[in-house]
Design an enzyme around this catalytic site. Structure first.
Site, PDB file in Angstrom:
ATOM      1  N   GLY A  89     -10.931   7.452  35.868  1.00  0.00           N
ATOM      2  CA  GLY A  89     -11.879   7.775  34.812  1.00  0.00           C
ATOM      3  C   GLY A  89     -12.905   6.684  34.633  1.00  0.00           C
ATOM      4  O   GLY A  89     -12.711   5.529  35.036  1.00  0.00           O
ATOM      5  N   ILE A 142      -5.228  -0.223  34.681  1.00  0.00           N
ATOM      6  CA  ILE A 142      -4.018  -1.059  34.625  1.00  0.00           C
ATOM      7  C   ILE A 142      -4.267  -2.338  35.420  1.00  0.00           C
ATOM      8  O   ILE A 142      -4.498  -2.272  36.625  1.00  0.00           O
ATOM      9  CB  ILE A 142      -2.802  -0.326  35.229  1.00  0.00           C
ATOM     10  N   ASP A 202      -4.489   8.694  49.271  1.00  0.00           N
ATOM     11  CA  ASP A 202      -5.012   7.826  48.213  1.00  0.00           C
ATOM     12  C   ASP A 202      -3.942   6.831  47.761  1.00  0.00           C
ATOM     13  O   ASP A 202      -4.205   5.628  47.638  1.00  0.00           O
ATOM     14  CB  ASP A 202      -5.476   8.696  47.039  1.00  0.00           C
ATOM     15  N   THR A 227     -19.397   8.499  38.381  1.00  0.00           N
ATOM     16  CA  THR A 227     -18.491   8.366  37.235  1.00  0.00           C
ATOM     17  C   THR A 227     -18.184   6.911  36.914  1.00  0.00           C
ATOM     18  O   THR A 227     -18.346   6.461  35.778  1.00  0.00           O
ATOM     19  CB  THR A 227     -17.171   9.117  37.522  1.00  0.00           C
ATOM     20  N   VAL A 228     -17.767   6.149  37.916  1.00  0.00           N
ATOM     21  CA  VAL A 228     -17.399   4.748  37.674  1.00  0.00           C
ATOM     22  C   VAL A 228     -18.640   3.887  37.477  1.00  0.00           C
ATOM     23  O   VAL A 228     -18.677   3.015  36.612  1.00  0.00           O
ATOM     24  CB  VAL A 228     -16.532   4.205  38.823  1.00  0.00           C
ATOM     25  N   LYS A 287     -10.653   1.651  47.122  1.00  0.00           N
ATOM     26  CA  LYS A 287      -9.359   1.320  47.735  1.00  0.00           C
ATOM     27  C   LYS A 287      -9.328   1.617  49.223  1.00  0.00           C
ATOM     28  O   LYS A 287      -8.704   0.882  49.994  1.00  0.00           O
ATOM     29  CB  LYS A 287      -8.207   2.034  47.030  1.00  0.00           C
ATOM     30  N   LYS A 301      -3.620   2.479  48.082  1.00  0.00           N
ATOM     31  CA  LYS A 301      -3.314   1.588  46.967  1.00  0.00           C
ATOM     32  C   LYS A 301      -2.033   0.789  47.218  1.00  0.00           C
ATOM     33  O   LYS A 301      -1.973  -0.414  46.918  1.00  0.00           O
ATOM     34  CB  LYS A 301      -3.188   2.414  45.683  1.00  0.00           C
ATOM     35  N   VAL A 328      -7.005  -0.072  42.610  1.00  0.00           N
ATOM     36  CA  VAL A 328      -5.596   0.290  42.748  1.00  0.00           C
ATOM     37  C   VAL A 328      -5.080   1.192  41.632  1.00  0.00           C
ATOM     38  O   VAL A 328      -4.534   2.245  41.885  1.00  0.00           O
ATOM     39  CB  VAL A 328      -4.717  -0.974  42.855  1.00  0.00           C
TER      40      VAL A 328
END
Length: 426
Positions: free
Chosen positions: A300, A134, A199, A13-14, A103, A203, A130
């Site tokens: 995403g 953002i 998770d 995905t990434v 992470k 972070k 993280v």
């Protein structure tokens, strides 16, 4: 100027998002980087139909990418913390800069990785690890660089936030919403990392290290998930003027660094309480700037790729985004959860008889715990038990543990007490 040549490891995905954004926005990226950024090679076990790699050098051996002499920056997007660590360490040994969205890798092995990077004179960028899209790491390291960071608190796992939002808005049970989150792809088949806070703890460990200049100490982060939160707790919190969020909370205190992830009651008027669905948000309080809030999509393909490429651009500009200031790390104590002071929400099932509340209040009073608010519901027809909900003022967790043990031992109290910590974020 000589272009920067990128090797992408992982085309999930990434990885596919990073490939596509680099390909589609090449001219804009070059303008901001001051030079062209070229995909030199991709390492992936299989092709991804979301990417057109027909004109790209693709290998099935990801280690071929880190050994490619033409690659300047290795982008690690395979996940995990075993093969990924080997890949990153070999890339550094080969003089490559590294960008990662991993992470877990940074939180667990970051100290070793950063020391190797410093020795090799290369950069490790991890903004995407993280909070997805953002840019909170850059905000803390650069935009808020003049500030002593007093505290930070964040919704840094979208899966948990989605579940709690659905429970509040639609009165649904945790298990029901979790199944939907899995069907929508927000949660994995094994959702443990998301719903049990692991998770978020990864972070928070990274953010706190940057904010306070302390070593990465994932193993010291207190972690509690949301799987035991009930729709009744969500409803009672609303009645009291609060919302339940799964927060990572970190603060400087006179005794050391507070570092914890758990469900939290937040006043409903607080901005972070209004962040719903799969969105992330991080509130940061700086000594000079005061309160700030950074919010946006935390996961995403597009948002995470945005953060990955921002790190690549920094490297292309010859900006050294070293992960930490290695020579000025403070080995400040990280507090155990029993040393933390906070307010509490308590929910208990009590027999509907006179004197029960007096006994509970007496135990709390003996421990020096003040009650801020109480809700006592009427028993349903035929029921002998009633729910009693209390909010307390701030108290040491160790003291609260002792009080809860004594209250649970009362013959008028049925079962275990539900305890959720309360934060006012100011």
């Amino acid at each position: 100027m000589k272009p920067v040549r990128v090797g992408i490891c992982g085309l999930g995905t990434v990885g596919s998002g990073t490939f596509n954004v680099l390909t589609q926005n090449g001219s804009q990226i070059a303008r901001r980087a001051g030079r062209d950024v070229i995909i030199e090679q991709v390492g992936a076990r299989r092709d991804n139909p979301a990417c057109d790699t027909s004109h790209t050098n693709v290998t099935r051996d990801i280690f071929e990418v880190v050994r490619n002499p033409n690659v300047d920056v290795v982008v690690e997007l395979i996940g995990g913390s075993t093969i990924a660590k080997d890949l990153v360490m070999e890339a550094i040994q080969n003089g490559k800069h590294v960008v990662t969205a991993n992470k877990a890798l940074i939180a667990v092995h970051g100290e070793e990785i950063f020391a190797a990077a410093k020795a090799a004179g290369v950069t490790v960028g991890y903004e995407a690890g993280v909070a997805g899209g953002i840019p909170v790491i850059k905000a803390i390291r650069e935009g808020l660089a003049a500030n002593k960071i007093n505290w930070l608190a964040g919704i840094i796992n979208g899966t948990g936030n989605f579940i709690l939002t659905e429970m509040r808005d639609k009165g649904r049970d945790f298990d029901d919403v979790l199944q939907e989150a899995q069907a929508l792809g927000y949660a994995e088949a094994d959702p443990t990392f998301d719903v049990e806070g692991i998770d978020a703890a990864h972070k928070l460990t990274i953010l706190s290290s940057i904010a306070y200049g302390i070593p990465l100490q994932f193993e010291r982060c207190f972690t509690e998930g949301i799987s035991k939160i009930t729709r009744e707790d969500v409803k009672y919190a609303e009645e009291l003027g609060y919302r339940i969020k799964h927060l990572g909370v970190s603060a400087r205190t006179p005794k050391g660094i507070d570092l914890r992830v758990h469900p939290t009651l937040i006043p409903e008027h607080n901005m972070i309480a209004k962040v719903d669905g799969v969105m992330n948000a991080v509130a940061v309080n700086g000594e000079a700037v005061g309160d700030t809030l950074f919010s946006g999509p935390g996961a995403g393909a597009g948002p995470t790729a945005s953060a990955v490429i921002a790190d690549i651009i920094d490297i292309a500009r010859d900006i050294q985004v070293e992960a930490l200031s290695f020579d000025r790390l403070d080995d400040v104590k990280v507090l155990s959860i029993e040393e933390v002071e906070t307010c509490y929400y308590l929910r208990m099932e009590a027999f509907d008889k006179a004197g029960v509340l007096a006994k509970v209040a007496s135990i709390l009073s003996t421990k020096g715990i003040n009650i801020e608010a109480i809700i006592q519901k009427e028993p349903e027809e035929g029921e002998q038990m009633v729910p009693v909900i209390m909010l307390t003022h701030k108290v040491l967790e160790r003291t609260m543990n002792e009080a809860i043990a004594e209250i649970e031992a009362l013959e008028e109290i049925n079962g275990r007490i539900t305890r959720i910590r309360v934060e006012h974020l100011n």
